[in-house]
Scaffold this motif. Structure first.
Motif, mmCIF file in Angstrom:
data_model
loop_
_atom_site.group_PDB
_atom_site.id
_atom_site.type_symbol
_atom_site.label_atom_id
_atom_site.label_comp_id
_atom_site.label_asym_id
_atom_site.label_seq_id
_atom_site.Cartn_x
_atom_site.Cartn_y
_atom_site.Cartn_z
ATOM 1 N N PRO A 41 0.824 -1.222 0.000
ATOM 2 C CA PRO A 41 0.000 0.000 0.000
ATOM 3 C C PRO A 41 0.851 1.263 0.000
ATOM 4 O O PRO A 41 1.801 1.385 0.776
ATOM 5 C CB PRO A 41 -0.795 -0.122 1.311
ATOM 6 C CG PRO A 41 -0.778 -1.579 1.642
ATOM 7 C CD PRO A 41 0.539 -2.098 1.149
ATOM 8 N N GLY A 42 0.523 2.166 -0.885
ATOM 9 C CA GLY A 42 1.211 3.453 -0.919
ATOM 10 C C GLY A 42 2.236 3.576 -2.021
ATOM 11 O O GLY A 42 2.552 4.686 -2.448
ATOM 12 N N ILE A 43 2.811 2.461 -2.483
ATOM 13 C CA ILE A 43 3.780 2.529 -3.575
ATOM 14 C C ILE A 43 3.048 2.254 -4.882
ATOM 15 O O ILE A 43 2.592 1.142 -5.135
ATOM 16 C CB ILE A 43 4.936 1.526 -3.378
ATOM 17 C CG1 ILE A 43 5.716 1.864 -2.108
ATOM 18 C CG2 ILE A 43 5.865 1.538 -4.589
ATOM 19 C CD1 ILE A 43 6.892 0.950 -1.849
ATOM 20 N N GLU A 44 2.945 3.279 -5.699
ATOM 21 C CA GLU A 44 2.181 3.169 -6.939
ATOM 22 C C GLU A 44 2.978 2.470 -8.032
ATOM 23 O O GLU A 44 2.439 1.668 -8.790
ATOM 24 C CB GLU A 44 1.759 4.556 -7.422
ATOM 25 C CG GLU A 44 0.933 4.541 -8.703
ATOM 26 C CD GLU A 44 0.552 5.941 -9.145
ATOM 27 O OE1 GLU A 44 -0.483 6.081 -9.803
ATOM 28 O OE2 GLU A 44 1.299 6.887 -8.818
ATOM 29 N N ARG A 45 4.268 2.782 -8.111
ATOM 30 C CA ARG A 45 5.071 2.187 -9.180
ATOM 31 C C ARG A 45 6.533 2.118 -8.755
ATOM 32 O O ARG A 45 6.986 2.831 -7.872
ATOM 33 C CB ARG A 45 4.929 2.958 -10.489
ATOM 34 C CG ARG A 45 5.393 4.391 -10.420
ATOM 35 C CD ARG A 45 5.185 5.141 -11.723
ATOM 36 N NE ARG A 45 5.609 6.523 -11.604
ATOM 37 C CZ ARG A 45 6.305 7.174 -12.525
ATOM 38 N NH1 ARG A 45 6.658 6.554 -13.626
ATOM 39 N NH2 ARG A 45 6.666 8.435 -12.346
ATOM 40 N N VAL A 46 7.238 1.244 -9.450
ATOM 41 C CA VAL A 46 8.673 1.047 -9.234
ATOM 42 C C VAL A 46 9.375 1.264 -10.564
ATOM 43 O O VAL A 46 8.936 0.746 -11.599
ATOM 44 C CB VAL A 46 8.979 -0.373 -8.712
ATOM 45 C CG1 VAL A 46 10.481 -0.573 -8.550
ATOM 46 C CG2 VAL A 46 8.270 -0.625 -7.396
ATOM 47 N N VAL A 47 10.448 2.050 -10.546
ATOM 48 C CA VAL A 47 11.264 2.256 -11.741
ATOM 49 C C VAL A 47 12.707 1.924 -11.383
ATOM 50 O O VAL A 47 13.043 1.702 -10.213
ATOM 51 C CB VAL A 47 11.165 3.709 -12.260
ATOM 52 C CG1 VAL A 47 9.742 4.019 -12.702
ATOM 53 C CG2 VAL A 47 11.619 4.697 -11.192
ATOM 54 N N PHE A 48 13.563 1.866 -12.392
ATOM 55 C CA PHE A 48 14.961 1.506 -12.172
ATOM 56 C C PHE A 48 15.869 2.590 -12.753
ATOM 57 O O PHE A 48 15.559 3.202 -13.777
ATOM 58 C CB PHE A 48 15.264 0.154 -12.826
ATOM 59 C CG PHE A 48 14.445 -0.971 -12.269
ATOM 60 C CD1 PHE A 48 14.898 -1.685 -11.173
ATOM 61 C CD2 PHE A 48 13.214 -1.302 -12.824
ATOM 62 C CE1 PHE A 48 14.137 -2.721 -10.638
ATOM 63 C CE2 PHE A 48 12.446 -2.332 -12.303
ATOM 64 C CZ PHE A 48 12.904 -3.036 -11.207
ATOM 65 N N GLY A 49 16.989 2.810 -12.091
ATOM 66 C CA GLY A 49 17.938 3.809 -12.564
ATOM 67 C C GLY A 49 19.349 3.465 -12.133
ATOM 68 O O GLY A 49 19.559 2.630 -11.244
ATOM 69 N N LYS A 50 20.314 4.108 -12.760
ATOM 70 C CA LYS A 50 21.705 3.907 -12.371
ATOM 71 C C LYS A 50 21.924 4.515 -10.988
ATOM 72 O O LYS A 50 21.402 5.593 -10.686
ATOM 73 C CB LYS A 50 22.642 4.559 -13.387
ATOM 74 C CG LYS A 50 22.609 3.906 -14.756
ATOM 75 C CD LYS A 50 23.571 4.596 -15.718
ATOM 76 C CE LYS A 50 23.542 3.916 -17.088
ATOM 77 N NZ LYS A 50 24.464 4.575 -18.046
ATOM 78 N N PRO A 51 22.706 3.845 -10.137
ATOM 79 C CA PRO A 51 22.946 4.387 -8.791
ATOM 80 C C PRO A 51 23.440 5.829 -8.798
ATOM 81 O O PRO A 51 23.073 6.609 -7.917
ATOM 82 C CB PRO A 51 24.003 3.427 -8.220
ATOM 83 C CG PRO A 51 23.723 2.128 -8.904
ATOM 84 C CD PRO A 51 23.326 2.511 -10.308
ATOM 85 N N ARG A 52 24.241 6.195 -9.810
ATOM 86 C CA ARG A 52 24.764 7.559 -9.860
ATOM 87 C C ARG A 52 23.661 8.584 -10.142
ATOM 88 O O ARG A 52 23.797 9.761 -9.808
ATOM 89 C CB ARG A 52 25.858 7.668 -10.921
ATOM 90 C CG ARG A 52 25.380 7.580 -12.360
ATOM 91 C CD ARG A 52 26.530 7.693 -13.331
ATOM 92 N NE ARG A 52 27.437 6.554 -13.238
ATOM 93 C CZ ARG A 52 28.675 6.547 -13.714
ATOM 94 N NH1 ARG A 52 29.157 7.620 -14.293
ATOM 95 N NH2 ARG A 52 29.427 5.470 -13.606
ATOM 96 N N GLU A 53 22.562 8.140 -10.764
ATOM 97 C CA GLU A 53 21.464 9.054 -11.102
ATOM 98 C C GLU A 53 20.441 9.199 -9.981
ATOM 99 O O GLU A 53 19.745 10.210 -9.901
ATOM 100 C CB GLU A 53 20.732 8.538 -12.344
ATOM 101 C CG GLU A 53 21.580 8.414 -13.587
ATOM 102 C CD GLU A 53 20.862 7.700 -14.719
ATOM 103 O OE1 GLU A 53 21.215 7.939 -15.878
ATOM 104 O OE2 GLU A 53 19.932 6.909 -14.429
ATOM 105 N N ILE A 54 20.344 8.190 -9.143
ATOM 106 C CA ILE A 54 19.249 8.119 -8.177
ATOM 107 C C ILE A 54 19.238 9.272 -7.171
ATOM 108 O O ILE A 54 18.162 9.832 -6.889
ATOM 109 C CB ILE A 54 19.237 6.742 -7.485
ATOM 110 C CG1 ILE A 54 18.813 5.675 -8.512
ATOM 111 C CG2 ILE A 54 18.307 6.728 -6.271
ATOM 112 C CD1 ILE A 54 18.877 4.244 -8.016
#
Length: 288
Positions: A41-54
């Protein structure tokens, strides 16, 4: 609703395993899909990114919370708040190090032995400059590397400032560690001015992830002892334990133990009079 960003690269698989262990399994249509969801509950979506960008994505409000490394938070200079820190990496259950390394036959034994103007290749130019200028007070030419940093010695650099988990990569490239510049870990972060809903969600996620991590380091022992031995057995239990019941002749109790101490604990419990000790693996150990 909240958007969570998870790291790609070397932290990708261990992060997915941690989320799965925490009951936050990441569901996506294909293994390389860059969008996913978790049943929480509460997390609408998950995306992925490079650690340096996060760190920048979180700080700028593009996403609400994410996991990245201590190194990239410092390198990016992004204004984020750490909710919790987790000690793991691609190949170990600990974090990693950013080290200064030189060829094995280099005469330097400390960073101070390096000459002024030494060429240092690194994917972390900001950390490298800060280390040499502010912490060492020493001049260095920083060569910004975008990969294969170790291969830049000796033609393009005299030394490297690079991440290390086991040290195998350095050894394979005839380099040796001179000094540890930073000790790093995975950090769950939100923006410094995060919405209360985002912060609350992050705290809930952190609680479950901590529970999953703690479970890998502990085991549950169920102890059965005759009533006339119980006082001696009880002295061998840890600070926190609980009774499951029993009968006038038998006492049954449970307690959690660190894995590294389980073998000794079982020995001491049986020597004290326990007639049965059952070790059970744990999925989560949550401490509020």
């Amino acid at each position: 609703m909240v958007t969570l960003v998870l790291p790609t690269g070397s932290l990708h698989e261990p992060t997915l395993r941690l989320f799965d262990a925490a009951g936050l399994t990441v569901h996506r249509q294909a293994s390389r899909a860059l969008r996913a969801h978790v049943d929480f509950p509460g997390i609408e979506r998950v995306v992925f990114g490079k650690p340096r960008e996060i760190p920048g994505l979180v700080a700028d409000g593009v996403v609400d919370l994410g996991l990245t490394g201590t190194d990239w938070i410092e390198e990016s200079g992004a204004k984020v708040e750490v909710v919790h820190e987790f000690q793991y990496s691609k190949t170990t259950s600990a974090g990693w190090r950013v080290v200064l390394a030189v060829p094995v036959d280099h005469p330097a034994r400390t960073a101070a032995d390096l000459p002024a103007g030494v060429r240092v290749a690194s994917e972390y130019p900001a950390i490298a400059r800060r280390y040499f200028e502010e912490e060492l007070g020493q001049e260095a030419r920083i060569v910004h590397s975008h990969g294969s940093t170790e291969a830049k010695v000796p033609d393009l650099a005299d030394a490297v400032l690079e991440i290390v988990e086991t040290g195998d990569t350095l050894r394979h490239n005839d380099l040796r560690e001179l000094v540890v510049v930073r000790r790093c870990a995975v950090q769950l972060v939100v923006a410094t001015q995060a919405d209360p809903v985002v912060r609350a969600t992050a705290e809930k996620v952190a609680l479950l992830l901590k529970g999953a991590r703690a479970a890998t380091e502990h085991a549950l022992l169920t102890v059965v002892a005759p009533a006339d031995c119980w006082d001696r057995v009880r002295q061998e239990l840890p600070r926190y334990w609980w009774l499951l019941g029993g009968d006038p002749e038998t006492v049954v109790a449970q307690a959690t133990y660190e894995l590294r101490g389980v073998a000794e604990a079982i020995t001491r419990l049986t020597q004290a009079g326990a007639v049965q000790v059952v070790e059970t693996p744990m999925r989560k150990l949550v401490t509020a």
